[in-house]
Design an enzyme around this catalytic site. Structure first.
Site, PDB file in Angstrom:
ATOM      1  N   HIS A 198      -4.051  -4.349  11.287  1.00  0.00           N
ATOM      2  CA  HIS A 198      -3.817  -4.235  12.685  1.00  0.00           C
ATOM      3  C   HIS A 198      -3.993  -5.850  13.352  1.00  0.00           C
ATOM      4  O   HIS A 198      -3.217  -5.934  14.448  1.00  0.00           O
ATOM      5  CB  HIS A 198      -5.064  -3.643  13.260  1.00  0.00           C
ATOM      6  N   GLU A 445       0.640  10.649   9.142  1.00  0.00           N
ATOM      7  CA  GLU A 445       0.281   9.576   8.642  1.00  0.00           C
ATOM      8  C   GLU A 445      -0.623   9.436   7.197  1.00  0.00           C
ATOM      9  O   GLU A 445      -0.974   8.610   6.544  1.00  0.00           O
ATOM     10  CB  GLU A 445      -0.239   8.430   9.323  1.00  0.00           C
ATOM     11  N   ASP A 469       0.273   3.920   7.854  1.00  0.00           N
ATOM     12  CA  ASP A 469      -0.999   4.395   7.125  1.00  0.00           C
ATOM     13  C   ASP A 469      -0.368   5.430   6.091  1.00  0.00           C
ATOM     14  O   ASP A 469      -0.776   5.753   5.209  1.00  0.00           O
ATOM     15  CB  ASP A 469      -1.676   5.244   8.275  1.00  0.00           C
ATOM     16  N   CYS A 516       6.739   5.562  14.587  1.00  0.00           N
ATOM     17  CA  CYS A 516       6.004   4.522  15.545  1.00  0.00           C
ATOM     18  C   CYS A 516       5.367   3.533  14.640  1.00  0.00           C
ATOM     19  O   CYS A 516       4.619   2.649  15.280  1.00  0.00           O
ATOM     20  CB  CYS A 516       5.049   4.958  16.366  1.00  0.00           C
TER      21      CYS A 516
END
Ligand code: PEP
Ligand code: MG
Length: 595
Positions: A198, A445, A469, A516
């Protein structure tokens, strides 16, 4: 020095080394007239800490070990030593750093000197120095706040005449990275981290060249060294020669020209050569990012990572009204375009302040990525979850809101989510608060949800594939761990086959499907995703234009005909590269952009 390229482009600047624990210290430049008052803040903090330490020493109980008093002496000595506070003034006077930044910059210089000492006893004094600096920073935080700190939202400009700066740190937590959104830094380098950690994602959303996983960077690079960050190749050059520097300055100009050219596509609809309409959406972290999304030509928000609203708050969580305001702000800013709000995905590498990062990373939780994360965390805090659902539902009265649930893997999670949603609606109705119908989506995910998609589709209006993920969990590779980053492979046939299957099944069921994860914003995957039948991509605003360019040049039908071969191949990447040479030869601008 090599690392992982996480955010493209070239940055040239002087290194600012920041210890991981100091990354959250405010960094901004001050004007000439603010130099002396800032030095006074430092002096006041020093006097406060000196009296704190003297009092501590005086009040030591008689039975306290003698070492304790000696230790306090060492701290007092370090505090008064000119190499700490005296030299800190240099950073304030000469470089116009604010006091906290100046102090942490000087700490870095001294810590390096301590590390290099032969004598073990002296080497260990580094910890004392860090404690003294910690006390000084705390004293500054307690004292009158600097009246010069720029207001939030103001983009800090480089101080006139200053060189551009790049930040070098061992690690930067995603929440801290977020604070740099409007910072003075033009590039970032970290020793650790994976391509889709992240921290890397936030760096990418800032559209600033960054390299992570550069291992020894923070040890090898010294304060003030000239640095080139080649974000495309994942290369860091320390102390470049004039020729190398000139070459990179030229590259910077080329990239800038390429960007300007791409920006002209802003209002062009994303339609493939064979006439297929493609939806390009934006991923945002804060309501204020909505402006960049619109600016980039995104036609909605495909992923609002709401967990960033929960960070940097010293442990307190935003209540319903505060969240509602944030969601409403984003919804209104998007001017009627859809906004997909994901419920909090806290956990793994995104710690809440009240759970310390260490706690989440290693000490108490063995495998945080497999632990209490995302919907699992929300369901373990039902009151908080309903509060967030109410806030999102209330925002739906102001525009088109979609609700997205992260990491669902179990049907019980789906049932509990639906119950929580029904309860949240009921509570709003009872309170007479307005809301409208929102579509409910699941992030796909976790391989489990990908494999049982038809069952999940019965409960959801749409799905969004979180490739970051999905790759991590399919290949059992921690996305934030640079030691296994070479195995984190979006081209792995297992990943691609799983994605193709999800896209096909969702389409067959007549349910919208989007991607996404970071793959959606990487032009290397645009054609294969179009070939799989994907028509909705969500990415950082800065990537919208280059993906649009790819879409405009792709014949989706011809790519779909290649899919069975690509998906059966041992090397789908090579297969796609060969196909691209035949179906859409690279154009001059692609080469200039490295795309
Ligand atoms: C993903 O996993 O691909 C995703 C978009 O969610 P995040 O990166 O926030 O985990
Ligand atoms: Mg995810």
């Amino acid at each position: 020095m090599f690392g992982l390229s996480v955010s493209r482009g070239v940055a040239i600047g002087r290194a600012v080394l920041v210890a991981s624990s100091r990354v959250d210290v405010a960094h901004y430049f001050i004007d000439d007239e603010r130099v002396e008052p800032e030095i006074t803040r430092l002096r006041t903090a020093r006097d406060a800490v000196a009296s704190e330490l003297t009092t501590l020493q005086r009040e030591l109980p008689a039975e306290a070990p003698a070492e304790l008093s000696a230790l306090l002496d060492v701290h007092l000595m370090l505090l008064r030593d000119d190499t700490l506070t005296g030299a800190t003034k240099h950073w304030i006077r000469e470089r116009h750093y604010n006091a906290e930044w100046a102090l942490s910059a000087q700490l870095e210089v001294l810590a390096r000197q301590f590390d290099e000492m032969e004598d073990e006893y002296l080497r260990e004094r580094k910890a004392d120095l860090e404690q003294v600096v910690e006390r000084l920073l705390r004293a500054m935080a307690r004292g009158p706040a600097s009246s010069f700190a720029p207001a939030p939202g103001v983009r800090h400009r480089d101080f006139a005449g200053e060189d551009p700066l790049v930040m070098v740190a061992n690690d930067i937590a995603p929440a801290d990275m977020l604070q740099f959104k409007r910072s003075v830094f033009t590039g970032f380098i970290t020793d650790v981290g994976g391509k889709t950690s992240h921290t890397a994602i936030v760096a990418r959303s800032m559209d600033i060249p960054a390299v992570v996983g550069a291992r020894e960077a923070s040890r090898i690079i010294r304060q003030d060294d000239w640095i080139v960050i080649d974000g495309d190749a994942g290369i860091v050059i320390v102390d470049p020669s004039p020729i190398v520097l000139e070459e990179y300055r030229f590259r910077q100009r080329q990239i800038e020209l390429g960007r300007e050219r791409l920006a002209r596509l802003r209002h062009t609809p994303a339609v493939t050569l064979d006439g297929e309409r493609v939806e390009l959406l934006a991923n945002i972290e804060m309501p204020s990012d909505a402006a960049a999304a619109l600016d980039a030509g995104a036609i909605g928000v495909g992923l609002f990572r709401s967990e960033f609203l929960f960070m940097n708050r010293g442990g307190d969580l935003p209540g319903e009204d505060e969240q509602f305001e944030a969601y409403r702000t984003a919804v209104i800013a998007m001017k009627g375009l859809p906004v997909t709000i994901r419920t909090v995905d806290i956990g793994a590498d995104k710690a809440l302040d009240r759970m310390s990062t260490n706690e989440l990373r290693h000490e108490h939780v063995l495998n945080p990525a497999l632990g209490l994360r995302a919907i699992r965390w929300s369901l373990s805090e039902p009151a908080m979850f309903r509060q967030q659902l109410r806030a999102i539902l209330r925002a739906s009265a102001y525009g088109k809101v979609r609700l997205l649930i992260p990491m669902v893997a179990h049907l019980t999670e789906v049932r509990l989510t639906l119950e929580a949603l029904a309860r949240a609606r009921q509570q709003l109705s009872e309170a007479g608060k307005a809301y409208t119908a929102v579509e409910l989506g699941a992030m796909i995910e976790v391989p489990a949800s990908a494999l049982m998609l038809p069952t999940f589709l019965r409960y959801f209006d749409f799905v969004s594939i979180g490739t970051n993920d999905l790759i991590q969990y399919t290949l059992a590779i921690d996305r934030a761990d640079e030691a296994v980053a070479h195995l984190y492979d979006p081209w792995h046939p297992a990943v691609l086959n799983l994605m193709a299957r999800v896209i096909a099944q969702a389409r067959a069921a007549g349910k919208p499907v989007s991607v996404c994860g970071e793959m959606a914003g990487d032009p290397a995957f645009t054609q294969i995703l179009l070939g799989m039948g994907l028509r909705s991509f969500s990415m950082h605003p800065s990537q919208v234009a280059s993906i649009k360019q790819r879409v405009l040049r792709t014949d989706a039908r011809r790519w779909s005909l290649l899919m069975s071969r690509v998906l059966a191949s041992d090397d789908p990447e090579l297969e796609c590269k060969n196909a691209a040479l035949v179906l859409s030869p690279p154009q001059r601008e692609d080469l200039a952009l490295g795309g």
